[in-house]
Design a protein around this motif. Structure first.
Motif, PDB file in Angstrom:
ATOM      1  N   LEU A 148      13.204  -3.920   8.132  1.00  0.00           N
ATOM      2  CA  LEU A 148      12.496  -3.544   9.354  1.00  0.00           C
ATOM      3  C   LEU A 148      11.973  -4.779  10.088  1.00  0.00           C
ATOM      4  CD1 LEU A 148      10.473  -0.422   8.125  1.00  0.00           C
ATOM      5  CD2 LEU A 148      12.538  -0.451   9.544  1.00  0.00           C
ATOM      6  N   PHE A 149      11.514  -5.764   9.317  1.00  0.00           N
ATOM      7  CA  PHE A 149      11.002  -7.011   9.897  1.00  0.00           C
ATOM      8  C   PHE A 149      12.066  -7.677  10.765  1.00  0.00           C
ATOM      9  CE2 PHE A 149      10.540 -11.647   9.514  1.00  0.00           C
ATOM     10  CZ  PHE A 149       9.253 -11.828  10.022  1.00  0.00           C
ATOM     11  N   PHE A 150      13.266  -7.823  10.215  1.00  0.00           N
ATOM     12  CA  PHE A 150      14.328  -8.487  10.972  1.00  0.00           C
ATOM     13  C   PHE A 150      14.989  -7.553  11.975  1.00  0.00           C
ATOM     14  CE2 PHE A 150      14.139 -11.278   7.191  1.00  0.00           C
ATOM     15  CZ  PHE A 150      13.936 -12.481   7.842  1.00  0.00           C
ATOM     16  N   SER A 151      14.827  -6.250  11.796  1.00  0.00           N
ATOM     17  CA  SER A 151      15.381  -5.298  12.764  1.00  0.00           C
ATOM     18  C   SER A 151      14.698  -5.396  14.116  1.00  0.00           C
ATOM     19  CB  SER A 151      15.263  -3.866  12.237  1.00  0.00           C
ATOM     20  OG  SER A 151      16.072  -3.683  11.090  1.00  0.00           O
ATOM     21  N   THR A 152      13.478  -5.904  14.134  1.00  0.00           N
ATOM     22  CA  THR A 152      12.775  -6.049  15.414  1.00  0.00           C
ATOM     23  C   THR A 152      13.456  -7.079  16.313  1.00  0.00           C
ATOM     24  OG1 THR A 152      11.227  -7.689  14.487  1.00  0.00           O
ATOM     25  CG2 THR A 152      10.565  -5.373  14.393  1.00  0.00           C
TER      26      THR A 152
ATOM     27  N   LEU B  16       0.825  -1.209   0.000  1.00  0.00           N
ATOM     28  CA  LEU B  16       0.000   0.000   0.000  1.00  0.00           C
ATOM     29  C   LEU B  16       0.857   1.257   0.000  1.00  0.00           C
ATOM     30  CD1 LEU B  16      -2.798  -1.043   2.531  1.00  0.00           C
ATOM     31  CD2 LEU B  16      -3.010  -0.847   0.043  1.00  0.00           C
ATOM     32  N   ILE B  17       1.941   1.239   0.766  1.00  0.00           N
ATOM     33  CA  ILE B  17       2.840   2.398   0.806  1.00  0.00           C
ATOM     34  C   ILE B  17       3.470   2.630  -0.566  1.00  0.00           C
ATOM     35  CG2 ILE B  17       4.998   3.267   1.772  1.00  0.00           C
ATOM     36  CD1 ILE B  17       4.221   1.864   4.395  1.00  0.00           C
ATOM     37  N   ALA B  18       3.919   1.561  -1.215  1.00  0.00           N
ATOM     38  CA  ALA B  18       4.523   1.696  -2.543  1.00  0.00           C
ATOM     39  C   ALA B  18       3.518   2.244  -3.543  1.00  0.00           C
ATOM     40  CB  ALA B  18       5.049   0.337  -3.012  1.00  0.00           C
TER      41      ALA B  18
ATOM     42  N   TYR C 106       8.306  -0.463  -5.683  1.00  0.00           N
ATOM     43  CA  TYR C 106       7.786  -1.659  -5.019  1.00  0.00           C
ATOM     44  C   TYR C 106       8.926  -2.532  -4.488  1.00  0.00           C
ATOM     45  CZ  TYR C 106       2.785  -1.228  -5.895  1.00  0.00           C
ATOM     46  OH  TYR C 106       1.463  -0.828  -5.863  1.00  0.00           O
ATOM     47  N   ILE C 107       9.980  -2.694  -5.279  1.00  0.00           N
ATOM     48  CA  ILE C 107      11.114  -3.487  -4.810  1.00  0.00           C
ATOM     49  C   ILE C 107      11.734  -2.843  -3.579  1.00  0.00           C
ATOM     50  CG2 ILE C 107      13.437  -4.270  -5.396  1.00  0.00           C
ATOM     51  CD1 ILE C 107      12.505  -4.568  -8.297  1.00  0.00           C
ATOM     52  N   SER C 108      11.867  -1.528  -3.611  1.00  0.00           N
ATOM     53  CA  SER C 108      12.444  -0.810  -2.467  1.00  0.00           C
ATOM     54  C   SER C 108      11.560  -0.929  -1.238  1.00  0.00           C
ATOM     55  CB  SER C 108      12.645   0.661  -2.827  1.00  0.00           C
ATOM     56  OG  SER C 108      13.509   0.809  -3.930  1.00  0.00           O
ATOM     57  N   ALA C 109      10.248  -0.809  -1.430  1.00  0.00           N
ATOM     58  CA  ALA C 109       9.320  -0.879  -0.301  1.00  0.00           C
ATOM     59  C   ALA C 109       9.394  -2.231   0.392  1.00  0.00           C
ATOM     60  CB  ALA C 109       7.892  -0.597  -0.774  1.00  0.00           C
TER      61      ALA C 109
ATOM     62  N   PHE D 243       0.712  -3.871  -7.483  1.00  0.00           N
ATOM     63  CA  PHE D 243       0.168  -4.335  -6.200  1.00  0.00           C
ATOM     64  C   PHE D 243      -0.360  -5.757  -6.344  1.00  0.00           C
ATOM     65  CE2 PHE D 243      -3.263  -5.186  -3.307  1.00  0.00           C
ATOM     66  CZ  PHE D 243      -2.838  -4.670  -2.094  1.00  0.00           C
ATOM     67  N   LEU D 244      -1.042  -6.032  -7.456  1.00  0.00           N
ATOM     68  CA  LEU D 244      -1.649  -7.348  -7.680  1.00  0.00           C
ATOM     69  C   LEU D 244      -0.608  -8.425  -7.965  1.00  0.00           C
ATOM     70  CD1 LEU D 244      -4.748  -6.332  -9.850  1.00  0.00           C
ATOM     71  CD2 LEU D 244      -4.704  -6.942  -7.422  1.00  0.00           C
ATOM     72  N   VAL D 245       0.665  -8.042  -8.059  1.00  0.00           N
ATOM     73  CA  VAL D 245       1.747  -9.021  -8.194  1.00  0.00           C
ATOM     74  C   VAL D 245       2.544  -9.139  -6.895  1.00  0.00           C
ATOM     75  CG1 VAL D 245       3.910  -9.556  -9.383  1.00  0.00           C
ATOM     76  CG2 VAL D 245       1.949  -8.729 -10.679  1.00  0.00           C
ATOM     77  N   PHE D 246       2.985  -8.014  -6.361  1.00  0.00           N
ATOM     78  CA  PHE D 246       3.871  -8.034  -5.196  1.00  0.00           C
ATOM     79  C   PHE D 246       3.145  -8.524  -3.938  1.00  0.00           C
ATOM     80  CE2 PHE D 246       6.712  -5.725  -7.854  1.00  0.00           C
ATOM     81  CZ  PHE D 246       7.972  -5.883  -7.298  1.00  0.00           C
TER      82      PHE D 246
END
Length: 230
Positions: free
Chosen positions: A76-80, A49-51, A66-69, A182-185
């Motif tokens: 961020l996921f693994f930074s937690t 959604l952000i991308a 999209y790749i960057s997002a 969006f419908l791919v990523f």
């Protein structure tokens, strides 16, 4: 889930295009429905959604955005892990997988136990797409339901080959639309999440029906169905 998800996408698209406050309110209400029924979807939905918003608002390069997002979302996921050794997002996903592994089923795909670490997620990564994109293989299908599932997977890959061989328009043009990206990523990311957490083919079929529908829409929309004359 399908109702609230599609409702949220409709109003999100309307909000981006018209900037109407009412569309934003309806979008947030629909997202609340998604949160109630399947809160883990938000982890996959957020970067997509952000991308979409960034591309539409700032006219950035769609594919790169999209790749960057999703790349930033993975970091961020693994930074937690640095916040807490036990209360973090990888531990949440691993815990969900362990709940499934504790269940009993007639058919269980191989899925190594996840741990809350980058190395563990990387080691299980090959199993995730294999279980959701390819299995059951036609030679390992046991019973009519698995045979139908296997034929459905072959049909999906056949459509992909057809879309590459006979595109309605160049894929570079097709993917300039942030909605199509969006419908791919989002579906591919959700597929991987399902593959990481669910070892049962029956449950995989149920969970992946929504992302599979999105990917099928993308393929069908860009398959040329009429002959071209020069």
């Amino acid at each position: 889930i399908f109702f609230f998800l599609t409702l949220s996408l409709i109003h999100y698209n309307n909000w981006i295009k018209a900037r109407k406050r009412s569309a934003l309110v309806y979008f947030l209400l629909a997202m609340l429905g998604v949160l109630v029924y399947r809160n883990v979807l938000l982890m996959v939905l957020a970067p997509a959604l952000i991308a979409w918003y960034v591309v539409a608002r700032f006219h950035t390069k769609p594919l790169l955005t999209y790749i960057s997002a999703f790349g930033i979302a993975a970091v961020l996921f693994f930074s937690t892990l640095l916040i807490s050794p036990t209360k973090n997002l990888p531990a949440l996903v691993a815990g969900r997988q362990h709940e499934f592994l504790a269940l009993k089923g007639n058919t269980v795909y191989r899925l190594d136990s996840l741990e809350a670490s980058v190395s563990s997620f990387l080691s299980v990564l090959p199993q995730s797409p294999n279980n959701v994109f390819l299995r059951p293989y036609i030679w390992e299908a046991d019973g009519p339901l698995q045979i139908v599932t296997s034929v459905g997977i072959l049909f999906f890959w056949g459509l992909l080959v057809l879309a590459i061989a006979r595109p309605e328009r160049p894929w570079g043009v097709f993917f300039k639309n942030p909605l199509y990206l969006f419908l791919v990523f989002f579906p591919v990311a959700l597929y991987l999440f399902i593959g990481y957490t669910v070892p049962f083919p029956g449950a995989i079929v149920r969970y992946k029906c929504i992302p599979e529908l999105m990917l099928l829409c993308v393929l069908i929309m860009n398959i040329r169905t009429t002959a071209r004359y020069t």
